[in-house]
Write a protein that holds these residues in place. Structure first.
Motif, PDB file in Angstrom:
ATOM      1  N   SER A   1      -0.941 -13.682   1.747  1.00  0.00           N
ATOM      2  CA  SER A   1      -0.072 -14.566   2.531  1.00  0.00           C
ATOM      3  C   SER A   1       0.168 -13.919   3.889  1.00  0.00           C
ATOM      4  N   LYS A   2       0.451 -14.723   4.891  1.00  0.00           N
ATOM      5  CA  LYS A   2       0.716 -14.143   6.212  1.00  0.00           C
ATOM      6  C   LYS A   2       2.065 -13.404   6.232  1.00  0.00           C
ATOM      7  N   PHE A   3       2.884 -13.625   5.197  1.00  0.00           N
ATOM      8  CA  PHE A   3       4.156 -12.914   5.093  1.00  0.00           C
ATOM      9  C   PHE A   3       4.050 -11.688   4.166  1.00  0.00           C
ATOM     10  N   SER A   4       2.832 -11.350   3.736  1.00  0.00           N
ATOM     11  CA  SER A   4       2.653 -10.259   2.775  1.00  0.00           C
ATOM     12  C   SER A   4       3.281  -8.946   3.254  1.00  0.00           C
ATOM     13  N   LEU A   5       4.012  -8.291   2.338  1.00  0.00           N
ATOM     14  CA  LEU A   5       4.635  -6.995   2.670  1.00  0.00           C
ATOM     15  C   LEU A   5       4.152  -5.905   1.720  1.00  0.00           C
ATOM     16  N   CYS A   6       3.074  -6.197   1.007  1.00  0.00           N
ATOM     17  CA  CYS A   6       2.598  -5.248  -0.009  1.00  0.00           C
ATOM     18  C   CYS A   6       2.179  -3.909   0.617  1.00  0.00           C
ATOM     19  N   ARG A   7       1.344  -3.982   1.643  1.00  0.00           N
ATOM     20  CA  ARG A   7       0.869  -2.748   2.271  1.00  0.00           C
ATOM     21  C   ARG A   7       2.039  -1.981   2.899  1.00  0.00           C
ATOM     22  N   HIS A   8       2.936  -2.716   3.542  1.00  0.00           N
ATOM     23  CA  HIS A   8       4.107  -2.077   4.169  1.00  0.00           C
ATOM     24  C   HIS A   8       4.902  -1.279   3.135  1.00  0.00           C
ATOM     25  N   LEU A   9       5.129  -1.916   1.971  1.00  0.00           N
ATOM     26  CA  LEU A   9       5.959  -1.267   0.958  1.00  0.00           C
ATOM     27  C   LEU A   9       5.243  -0.035   0.387  1.00  0.00           C
ATOM     28  N   ARG A  10       3.940  -0.178   0.168  1.00  0.00           N
ATOM     29  CA  ARG A  10       3.196   0.964  -0.386  1.00  0.00           C
ATOM     30  C   ARG A  10       3.166   2.129   0.609  1.00  0.00           C
ATOM     31  N   ASP A  11       2.951   1.809   1.884  1.00  0.00           N
ATOM     32  CA  ASP A  11       2.988   2.869   2.907  1.00  0.00           C
ATOM     33  C   ASP A  11       4.390   3.499   2.972  1.00  0.00           C
ATOM     34  N   ALA A  12       5.411   2.646   2.908  1.00  0.00           N
ATOM     35  CA  ALA A  12       6.793   3.118   3.069  1.00  0.00           C
ATOM     36  C   ALA A  12       7.143   4.195   2.042  1.00  0.00           C
ATOM     37  N   TYR A  13       6.665   4.026   0.813  1.00  0.00           N
ATOM     38  CA  TYR A  13       7.004   4.995  -0.228  1.00  0.00           C
ATOM     39  C   TYR A  13       6.383   6.374   0.026  1.00  0.00           C
ATOM     40  N   GLY A  14       5.391   6.449   0.885  1.00  0.00           N
ATOM     41  CA  GLY A  14       4.774   7.741   1.182  1.00  0.00           C
ATOM     42  C   GLY A  14       5.654   8.621   2.062  1.00  0.00           C
ATOM     43  N   ALA A  15       6.542   7.981   2.828  1.00  0.00           N
ATOM     44  CA  ALA A  15       7.319   8.715   3.835  1.00  0.00           C
ATOM     45  C   ALA A  15       8.162   9.836   3.221  1.00  0.00           C
ATOM     46  N   ALA A  16       8.765   9.547   2.057  1.00  0.00           N
ATOM     47  CA  ALA A  16       9.642  10.561   1.436  1.00  0.00           C
ATOM     48  C   ALA A  16       8.844  11.722   0.842  1.00  0.00           C
ATOM     49  N   LEU A  17       7.538  11.514   0.656  1.00  0.00           N
ATOM     50  CA  LEU A  17       6.730  12.512  -0.063  1.00  0.00           C
ATOM     51  C   LEU A  17       5.966  13.455   0.849  1.00  0.00           C
ATOM     52  N   MET A  18       5.660  12.986   2.073  1.00  0.00           N
ATOM     53  CA  MET A  18       4.868  13.857   2.966  1.00  0.00           C
ATOM     54  C   MET A  18       5.846  14.865   3.562  1.00  0.00           C
ATOM     55  N   VAL A  19       5.806  16.077   3.079  1.00  0.00           N
ATOM     56  CA  VAL A  19       6.870  17.069   3.113  1.00  0.00           C
ATOM     57  C   VAL A  19       8.015  16.457   2.308  1.00  0.00           C
ATOM     58  N   ASN A  20       8.060  16.777   1.034  1.00  0.00           N
ATOM     59  CA  ASN A  20       8.986  16.125   0.114  1.00  0.00           C
ATOM     60  C   ASN A  20      10.449  16.258   0.570  1.00  0.00           C
ATOM     61  N   ASN A  21      11.177  15.126   0.495  1.00  0.00           N
ATOM     62  CA  ASN A  21      12.584  15.132   0.911  1.00  0.00           C
ATOM     63  C   ASN A  21      13.416  16.172   0.163  1.00  0.00           C
TER      64      ASN A  21
END
Lengths: 90, 396
Positions: B359-379
């Motif tokens: 869908s043009k409103f798809s947020l799947c990739r955004h959400l999957r990328d977002a979860y990486g932020a806390a892990l790259m140098v773990n919070n």
């Protein structure tokens, strides 16, 4: 003269600081082999380890380090730590 | 294109450059983002477009032919690119961090001054090999050491992660200064891709940031001793790598969040058009998430501005105090949490349309990328560092 503001650290202070460093410094060399002017960072002191050194010094000498003295320079050598302690204990 | 980075131009020129980045983002990065993500492949076309626009030398000072942008401006570029493809923006941000290490710490060396000119001319892409198998993610500990003999060096490193290592032109590798140096006495070595072999250790089939191709390798490198950065890595990390990384990463995460909210805006507008005169219920959620996004943007921009000012003062001892390091860590932890929060809120607004991949409103990739932020140098690692530093630091 290298002593800041003319405050002369006592020899026994250096000995006490040496003991605290041995306990909390996680250095990669034997603290007993360090000269008063030996570079502690080169001996393996990390900035995080300085936190524990500071806490141990505060407890032992009943002093409190202000933020302004929490610099790399303060913890660079046994002598610089002793000078800071002497300054704060005044 | 050259008018966009002509010498002697001020802020309006930068705004034009930013517009150009948005056009590139829409036309190139955005156009291949879904495919890059699906196939976990390096975004060749995106990086090539950034090369063509001379954006790989954005942070190189003008005297070497670069654009001479400051960290705040580079972060704004990362935010812009993050709106179109998280992986491309992450690669661009990581490249800028390595460029900054050379710009801040190696200009005293003739080799590196020449390198900066070549980086501009050839638009070379820089990668980084910091973590090492066996040290558990601690950047300030190295097992491997550079061995120098008769002006030549040799270096072998087992790196669990080298983002886009196979496609980079050069890799900055951290290691011990010499075979007899302690684990914390580190340097960075500039390794040319053609002067090393990379034997695969692990692949990169992940939840998000799939296009960064952050596989693991055993890297065997050789070259001239002058390729070793002249400053201790401890200083480079404290003054550049740590603050610069968290500024540009937070900015690009904010870009991902911005695009998610933009999709939610479009969804709410489409709803509103169905019954003009009535504010749809989801509009309230949009008002809420818009406020969170604003906080997120202020947070990284404030940090980048503070960092820019500290650099302008050129007092390296300003980085000694724990205060700035603690604030840098706070930015990382809060931005990486907020990106998940914002994308999640946008998903609630878009509903099933956001949950769909097609869908043009798809947020799947955004959400999957977002979860990486806390892990790259773990919070958790970062919070533990702050917990220790705050025992000493007495002011907020």
């Amino acid at each position: 003269m290298s002593i800041a503001q003319g405050v002369q650290p006592e020899g026994r202070d250096i000995a006490a600081i040496r003991d605290l460093l041995a306990q909390y410094g996680h250095l990669q060399v034997d603290v007993r082999t360090l000269s008063p002017n030996g570079d502690l960072y080169l001996a393996g002191l990390t900035s995080l380890a300085t936190v524990n050194i500071m806490l141990a010094l505060e407890s032992h000498f009943e002093i409190e380090f202000p933020n302004s003295m929490l610099s790399r320079r303060t913890f660079a050598t046994l002598r610089s730590i002793a000078e800071a302690v002497a300054e704060l204990a005044r | 294109m050259s008018s966009l980075h002509a010498p002697g131009v001020g802020l309006p020129a930068f705004e034009r450059l930013l517009q150009r980045a948005h056009i590139l983002g829409r036309e190139v990065l955005g156009a291949c983002a879904a495919e890059v993500d699906r196939d976990a492949r390096f975004p060749r076309a995106s990086i090539e477009a950034l090369r063509q626009a001379r954006l790989l030398s954005a942070y190189v000072p003008r005297e070497f032919g670069g654009m001479g942008l400051n960290v705040l401006e580079v972060a704004r570029l990362c935010e812009a690119l993050g709106q179109y493809c998280g992986s491309s923006a992450m690669i661009y941000a990581m490249h800028q961090i390595q460029v900054a290490c050379v710009v801040h710490h190696a200009q005293g060396s003739a080799f590196f001054r020449d390198y900066l000119r070549r980086l501009v001319e050839e638009q070379r892409l820089m990668a980084s090999a910091t973590t090492e198998v066996g040290v558990g993610g601690d950047l300030r500990t190295s097992l491997c050491a550079v061995e120098v003999n008769g002006g030549e060096f040799r270096l072998v490193k087992k790196a669990p992660v080298i983002s886009y290592g196979e496609t980079a032109d050069d890799i900055l590798v951290t290691c011990r200064k010499s075979p007899d140096a302690p684990a914390g006495e580190q340097v960075q070595v500039l390794v040319r891709r053609e002067d090393c072999t990379m034997e695969p250790l692990s692949g990169w089939d992940t939840l998000g940031f799939r296009g960064t191709c952050s596989s693991g390798f055993t890297l065997t490198a050789w070259g001239k001793a002058e390729q070793i950065l002249p400053a201790p890595f401890a200083d480079i990390l404290a003054q550049t790598m740590h603050p610069y990384s968290h500024a540009v990463w937070s900015a690009l995460w904010c870009g991902i969040a911005t695009d998610a909210v933009n999709r939610a805006r479009a969804f709410v507008r489409a709803e509103a058009r169905k019954s003009p005169g009535e504010t749809p219920p989801a509009a309230l959620r949009l008002a809420e998430v818009d406020g969170v996004l604003q906080e997120m943007r202020h947070s990284w921009a404030g940090h980048a501005r503070e960092y820019h000012e500290l650099l302008a003062e050129s007092r390296p001892e300003a980085f000694d105090n724990f205060g700035f390091a603690v604030r840098t860590n706070n930015l990382k932890v809060s931005s990486s949490r907020m990106v998940v929060d914002v994308v999640g809120r946008a998903l609630l607004i878009c509903g099933i349309a956001g949950y769909r991949n097609d869908s043009k409103f798809s947020l799947c990739r955004h959400l999957r990328d977002a979860y990486g932020a806390a892990l790259m140098v773990n919070n958790d690692r970062i919070l533990k560092l702050n917990a220790t530093m705050l025992l000493a630091h007495k002011e907020g």
